[in-house]
Design a protein around this motif. Structure first.
Motif, PDB file in Angstrom:
ATOM      1  N   PRO A  51     113.031   9.586  74.956  1.00  0.00           N
ATOM      2  CA  PRO A  51     113.121  11.015  75.264  1.00  0.00           C
ATOM      3  C   PRO A  51     114.578  11.494  75.354  1.00  0.00           C
ATOM      4  N   VAL A  52     115.448  10.640  75.885  1.00  0.00           N
ATOM      5  CA  VAL A  52     116.862  10.997  75.976  1.00  0.00           C
ATOM      6  C   VAL A  52     117.448  11.173  74.575  1.00  0.00           C
ATOM      7  N   TRP A  55     116.086  14.321  73.046  1.00  0.00           N
ATOM      8  CA  TRP A  55     116.682  15.483  73.700  1.00  0.00           C
ATOM      9  C   TRP A  55     118.073  15.751  73.141  1.00  0.00           C
ATOM     10  N   LEU A 118     110.110  10.175  71.659  1.00  0.00           N
ATOM     11  CA  LEU A 118     111.191  10.906  70.994  1.00  0.00           C
ATOM     12  C   LEU A 118     110.822  12.382  70.874  1.00  0.00           C
ATOM     13  N   GLY A 121     111.007  14.166  74.165  1.00  0.00           N
ATOM     14  CA  GLY A 121     112.389  14.535  74.472  1.00  0.00           C
ATOM     15  C   GLY A 121     112.804  15.817  73.782  1.00  0.00           C
ATOM     16  N   LEU A 124     111.144  18.693  75.584  1.00  0.00           N
ATOM     17  CA  LEU A 124     111.819  18.986  76.845  1.00  0.00           C
ATOM     18  C   LEU A 124     113.138  19.725  76.613  1.00  0.00           C
ATOM     19  N   ALA A 125     113.816  19.408  75.514  1.00  0.00           N
ATOM     20  CA  ALA A 125     115.054  20.124  75.180  1.00  0.00           C
ATOM     21  C   ALA A 125     114.759  21.582  74.862  1.00  0.00           C
ATOM     22  N   ILE A 131     116.749  16.314  81.193  1.00  0.00           N
ATOM     23  CA  ILE A 131     116.050  15.153  80.639  1.00  0.00           C
ATOM     24  C   ILE A 131     116.033  13.934  81.562  1.00  0.00           C
ATOM     25  N   TRP A 132     116.964  13.808  82.486  1.00  0.00           N
ATOM     26  CA  TRP A 132     117.120  12.559  83.214  1.00  0.00           C
ATOM     27  C   TRP A 132     115.961  12.238  84.147  1.00  0.00           C
ATOM     28  N   SER A 135     112.774  11.308  82.124  1.00  0.00           N
ATOM     29  CA  SER A 135     112.949  10.048  81.402  1.00  0.00           C
ATOM     30  C   SER A 135     112.885   8.844  82.328  1.00  0.00           C
TER      31      SER A 135
END
Length: 188
Positions: A51-52, A55, A118, A121, A124-125, A131-132, A135
């Motif tokens: 996800p990071v 993002w 992925l 992420g 979420l962006a 994101i932290w 994640s």
């Protein structure tokens, strides 16, 4: 985004990793603490990282990966699953079996089970969510569910014997098809 929403997403993302963990344990792998740690840690780490990465990469790159992500996941899972079936059916006593909690197999399984993270992420962006926190929660829940699945898999493997490797391979290929078929026919 509320905590409940993040937990539900985390559980959904952790299902594939949990199924792979259960299959690996049922096949006789992950019998010691180090193997349990390797499986759970890597699945949790990749579910945290993807996800990071999604993002930070944004829409440009993810749109290219999204077009083939289902093929990548299917290919990796089918490759490892096919190898497990072949090894489970082998009549020879030679040690063909490879521990899925080690080496390139572990990396392939980690990537295959976390590609959908992925896209999360990226989502979420777009929603402008930091994101932290999500994640970390996704990674921790995946790790915990993988550990639980390993202990369930150990009991299943002990009950059904050494041919569980064939069943584990079929499960991995089935997971690959679960990812591939909706993407091909339902445009998800």
């Amino acid at each position: 985004m509320h905590l409940f929403d993040i937990v539900v997403i985390s559980i959904g993302l952790a299902m594939d990793a949990s199924a792979v963990s259960m299959a690996a344990a049922a096949c006789g792998y992950a019998q010691n603490r180090r193997a349990v740690f390797r499986l759970a840690f890597h699945f949790g780490l990749f579910q945290f990282m993807m996800p990071v990465i999604g993002w930070f990469l944004g829409t440009g790159f993810v749109s290219y990966v999204r077009a083939v992500d289902h093929w990548i996941a299917f290919g990796l899972l089918a490759f490892v699953g096919g190898r497990m079936i072949r090894e489970g059916l082998a009549d020879t006593d030679e040690d063909l079996h490879r521990d899925p909690s080690k080496g390139l197999t572990m990396v392939m399984l980690s990537v295959a089970t976390s590609i959908d993270a992925l896209a999360i992420g990226l989502g979420l962006a777009v929603m402008d969510v930091n994101i932290w926190y999500p994640s970390v929660l996704i990674g921790v829940i995946t790790c915990a569910m993988s550990v639980a699945a390993i202990y369930i898999g150990k009991r299943v493997g002990a009950a059904f014997g050494s041919k569980m490797e064939v069943v584990g391979g079929v499960i991995l290929i089935g997971l690959g098809l679960k990812i591939l078929i909706p993407a091909l026919f339902f445009d998800v």
